[in-house]
Enzyme design. Structure first.
Site, PDB file in Angstrom:
ATOM      1  N   LEU A   6      -8.066  -5.613 -12.164  1.00  0.00           N
ATOM      2  CA  LEU A   6      -7.174  -4.875 -10.808  1.00  0.00           C
ATOM      3  C   LEU A   6      -5.862  -4.460 -11.592  1.00  0.00           C
ATOM      4  CD1 LEU A   6      -8.166  -6.781  -7.710  1.00  0.00           C
ATOM      5  CD2 LEU A   6      -9.212  -4.920  -8.583  1.00  0.00           C
ATOM      6  N   ASP A   7      -5.099  -3.659 -11.172  1.00  0.00           N
ATOM      7  CA  ASP A   7      -4.027  -3.256 -11.590  1.00  0.00           C
ATOM      8  C   ASP A   7      -2.880  -4.119 -11.074  1.00  0.00           C
ATOM      9  OD1 ASP A   7      -4.926  -0.905 -12.858  1.00  0.00           O
ATOM     10  OD2 ASP A   7      -4.585   0.524 -11.291  1.00  0.00           O
ATOM     11  N   LYS A   8      -1.862  -4.187 -11.674  1.00  0.00           N
ATOM     12  CA  LYS A   8      -0.820  -5.128 -11.047  1.00  0.00           C
ATOM     13  C   LYS A   8      -0.641  -5.039  -9.635  1.00  0.00           C
ATOM     14  CE  LYS A   8       4.108  -6.232 -11.553  1.00  0.00           C
ATOM     15  NZ  LYS A   8       5.367  -5.844 -12.397  1.00  0.00           N
ATOM     16  N   THR A  64      -2.302  -3.504  -7.328  1.00  0.00           N
ATOM     17  CA  THR A  64      -3.679  -3.521  -6.510  1.00  0.00           C
ATOM     18  C   THR A  64      -3.920  -4.782  -6.032  1.00  0.00           C
ATOM     19  OG1 THR A  64      -4.235  -1.379  -7.728  1.00  0.00           O
ATOM     20  CG2 THR A  64      -6.004  -2.790  -6.388  1.00  0.00           C
ATOM     21  N   ARG A  66      -7.460   5.884  -8.457  1.00  0.00           N
ATOM     22  CA  ARG A  66      -5.969   6.533  -8.484  1.00  0.00           C
ATOM     23  C   ARG A  66      -6.152   7.960  -9.089  1.00  0.00           C
ATOM     24  NH1 ARG A  66      -2.310   2.341 -11.541  1.00  0.00           N
ATOM     25  NH2 ARG A  66      -0.709   3.494 -10.621  1.00  0.00           N
TER      26      ARG A  66
END
Length: 320
Positions: free
Chosen positions: A151-153, A155, A250
């Site tokens: 997961l992105d930082k 998110t 995104r």
């Protein structure tokens, strides 16, 4: 959540115990050694077995194995467990984890926004991987400390980690077969007219190399989205990933004119609503995760409630 009990699975070769030799079945006669190994050790991917062959970690009848050799059947083959991979040779750090589920094979974590999953440029400590190595030190024996997706930082939400090599291989295969269900909740800018699907390839941005973009020749990517609630200048949607490309939701939602609220990379500078413009991160939360347990074969699913910041933003928008 309890899983049905099943017969114990032997992961000794993945855990550092001395490996036992196994006989190559007669029906493998004539196969290359790597192909025969894939049948003898189905818990490991063929690419992993090929790498171990090159590293000299496979013995045949007690001697180092020749990767090009064809087998006759009946040979005794054994795998020597690999040392901790260099990429997981990081420091364990006592960082709290919100563990949703854990057993001998899997670990499901509810990641908060702001926590980097894997060490990298500018984030060499204080990551989820550092926390995992403290929580379960045996993960030093697993590539990427068992992390199979990220997961992105900024998110938040659910992420699964494998605790054995066999479980990691199985989860990677499930991801490749697209049988892992991952659903996200997102607040996007603008009025989304109807439910739909974005089917557009994603690759590295041709100019801004730190970003991703919809590009010809990119990797196939599909995102299914469903309208949950509409507001004046934003829409709350559920997004289900069919593929798992970097920044997929995104990029895809921005490509159809609906970037995520608060997204610093793919969003618009101003939305016309100060509450949306002030949100400090992309409004994206991994709220559902479902998969097949690698050992028991049971279907398992978890849900994570909306984090307080997104829940508060939605509450404010409902007042308008």
């Amino acid at each position: 959540m309890n899983i049905p009990q099943s017969n114990p699975v032997d992961y000794s070769a993945a855990s550092g115990a001395a490996p036992a030799a196994l006989a190559i079945p007669p029906e493998c006669a004539g196969l290359r050694l790597d192909a025969a190994l894939a049948r003898v050790f189905p818990e490991h991917s063929r690419s992993r077995l090929q790498a171990w062959l090159k590293q000299g970690r496979v013995s045949l009848d007690g001697a180092p194995a020749d990767p090009k050799r064809k087998v006759c059947g009946g040979e005794q083959v054994a795998l020597a467990p690999p040392p901790a991979p260099a990429e997981t040779a990081q420091q364990a750090e006592d960082i709290g984890l919100d563990v949703v589920f854990e057993d001998a094979h899997l670990l499901v974590v509810d990641k908060p926004a702001g926590l980097v999953v894997h060490p990298g440029s500018g984030n060499w400590s204080g990551t989820m991987m550092n926390a995992l190595l403290h929580h379960a030190p045996q993960l030093t024996q697993i590539p990427r400390a068992g992390i199979v997706h990220r997961l992105d930082k900024d998110t938040s939400g659910l992420l699964v980690v494998a605790k054995t090599l066999a479980a990691q291989t199985d989860l990677v295969r499930q991801l490749q077969a697209r049988t892992v269900r991952r659903c996200y909740l997102a607040l996007v800018l603008g009025q989304v007219a109807r439910d739909g699907t974005v089917d557009a390839p994603i690759g590295r941005h041709p100019v801004q190399r730190t970003k991703m973009a919809v590009v010809g020749g990119g990797r196939d990517a599909r995102t299914h989205y469903r309208v949950v609630e509409r507001f004046g200048r934003a829409t709350f949607v559920e997004c289900r990933l069919e593929t798992g490309r970097t920044h997929q939701i995104r990029v895809h939602m921005a490509s159809i004119g609906h970037p995520l609220a608060g997204d610093p990379a793919y969003g618009r500078a101003k939305s016309g609503d100060a509450r949306l413009d002030a949100f400090p991160r992309q409004a994206l939360h991994a709220w559902q995760l479902a998969l097949i347990h690698p050992a028991s074969g049971a279907e398992m699913a978890w849900e994570s409630p909306l984090p307080p910041d997104i829940a508060a933003l939605l509450a404010e928008l409902r007042l308008a």
